[in-house]
Design an enzyme around this catalytic site. Sequence first.
Site: not given
Length: 556
Positions: A71, A73, A94, A105, A273, A301, A381, A409
Site C-alpha cells: 500500500k 509502495t 506515515r 517485516k 491502524a 492496513f 507481483f 514496485w
Amino acid sequence: MKSDIEIAQAAEMKNIKEIAGVAGIVESELELYGDYKAKLKPELWERIKKNKDGKLILVTAINPTPAGEGKTTTSIGLAMAMRRLGKNAMLAIREPSLGPCMGMKGGAAGGGYAQVMPMEDINLHFTGDLHAITTANNLLSAVIDNHIFHGNALRIDPQRIAWKRAIDLNDRALREIVVGLGGKSQGVPREDGFNISVASEIMAILCLAENMNDLKNRLEKIIIGYNFDNKPIFARELKVTGAMVTLLKDAMKPNLVQTLEHTPALVHGGPFANIAHGCNSVLATRYGLKLGDYLITEAGFGADLGAEKFFNIKCRAAKLRPDAVVLVATVRALKYNGGMDKEALPLPSTVFLKRGIPNLEKHIENLKRFGVPVVVAINVFPTDTQKEIKLLEMSIRKLGAICAVSEVWAHGGEGGEKLAQAVLETLAKKKANFKVLYSETQHLKTKIETVAKKIYGAAGVEFSVRAKKQMEKLEEDRMDKLPICIAKTQYSLSDNPKLLGRPRGFVINISDLRISNGAGFIVVLAGDIMTMPGLPKVPAAEKIDVDEEGKISGLF
C-alpha cells in the site's frame, strides 16, 4: 534481483533544498537535517494557508497477508506517476516504527522502485519524532509516580492509573509489569505496562493537532486515571503539559524528503491502524493540500481499519473532504483470503483467487458508503500470472468498479501511469459526496455496532463485563460523545485473524474501552488485540548489520 535497500543505496538523491523548490518552498522556510531531510517551519504555513486546496486522494487496501501487500509502495508510485504525467502532486505518508522494522517485516518506506529516501534514515531514527513522542509519554508516567511518591495530593488511585509507559519496539515482556519495587525510596509499587509508541495517545494527539496551542490543549485533556472518588484525573492537574509541549515542539513540524524519482514527500506521524487511528498527521496533510494540486496519502492496513478511521476520525476532526480512494488489491492477498497457504502464494491458482474476491467486494461496498469514488489498483507481483490478473480485472468490473494494473514496485512512476490516468479520469467524471458513517453524538454502543455491522459485516457485538462497565463510566462522565477507534486484527474483517475472505454470521467481541480524551476518540479493543506487539521467532533485526564504512544491510 536487488533488495529494497540496495535499490535505495544505488539511487542518487537531490539536495532537499532543490526538492523544496519543486514544491514551491523557499530555503528560509526549511529547518535542515543534513542534505536530504528537512522540517517545515510554521512560517511556510502562514504564507500558503490561503492557497486553494488540491484534490485529496486516499490510498487504502484489502485485508493484507502477514507479509504486507504494497500500500505504501502504491502511494509512492502513484505520486511519482502523477508527476510524470505533468501534475503537481505531493505525497503524505506515515513514519515507520522501529517495532515492525526490527520485528516482523523490516522497513516501511515503500519498496522496489517506489521508495522514499533516505530510506535507512526514515526507517531508523529519522528526525527524532518518535523518540520525542516516547519521551513525552514517559515524562507523564514518571510525573504520575513521582506525584504519588511525594504525598499524592490529587489522591490518585494507584489501582486505576490508565496511563502506560511507551517504547518504540515490540516487547511482549513489557505488556504487564510491576513498578516501584525495591523499597520505600524507590517509589510506590503498582501494576503498570507499556504500549508501543505508535499506540501512545501522544502519537494520536500529535497527528490530530492543528497547531501548538491545539497540541497543548489536547495534552491537558489527557485522562491519566481516576482518584479514590472515581473521578477522572487530567494531565493538566500534574502541571507538566508545558514540558511535554517543549519536548514535542520540533516533532510537530512535518518532515520533507523525496522519492526515488525526486517527488516531494511529507513523512510525518505514524500511528498503526490496527491499534490506533492509522493516518499521517493533519498538519502534513494540510501542507500537502496547499502545496500540490493533488495530494496522495495513505491509511494503514485494510480499508476496514485505516480507511474507516481516516474518514470517521481524521476527516471529521480536520474537516477534510476526500475526492477519491485508491483500493490496493493483490492477487496473492486475495488467494490468501481464499484459503491458500502463505508458503504457496507464489504458485498460480485461479481457484483460490475466485474464493478470495468476496473480500475485495466487501471493501468496495464499504468505501462506497462514504460517498467517495473508488479506483482499484491491482498491485502486480512477479509471481502473478496473466491469467490471474485478467480474471481479477474482469471480476472488478463485474463489481462495478474501475481498476488499473500498477507495476510501481518494478518500474517506479512509469509503472503507475495507468493507475494515475484512471484516478485522474475518475476525478474528472465523478464528484465525491463525502459523509461519515455515524454521528459522534449517538449512543456509544450504537456507534460500535454500526462499524461492526456495516463495515466488518458482523451479525452482532458481544461486550465483556469490563467493557460494559467502561461504557457506563464514560456515559456517566459525559465523555461518550466522541468518535470510536476500534482496535482489532488487520488480517480479517472480523476480530479473528483466521476468518479470512468475507466471513458472515460472526460476532465481534469487545473486551475493553479506553478514553483517549486528548486525541478526541474512544479506543475500543476487539478480540485478542494488544497495544504492545511481540517479536516473531526470527526477528527482522537478526538480518540487519552495518559494515566498517557505515553501510547498512538487511534493512528490508
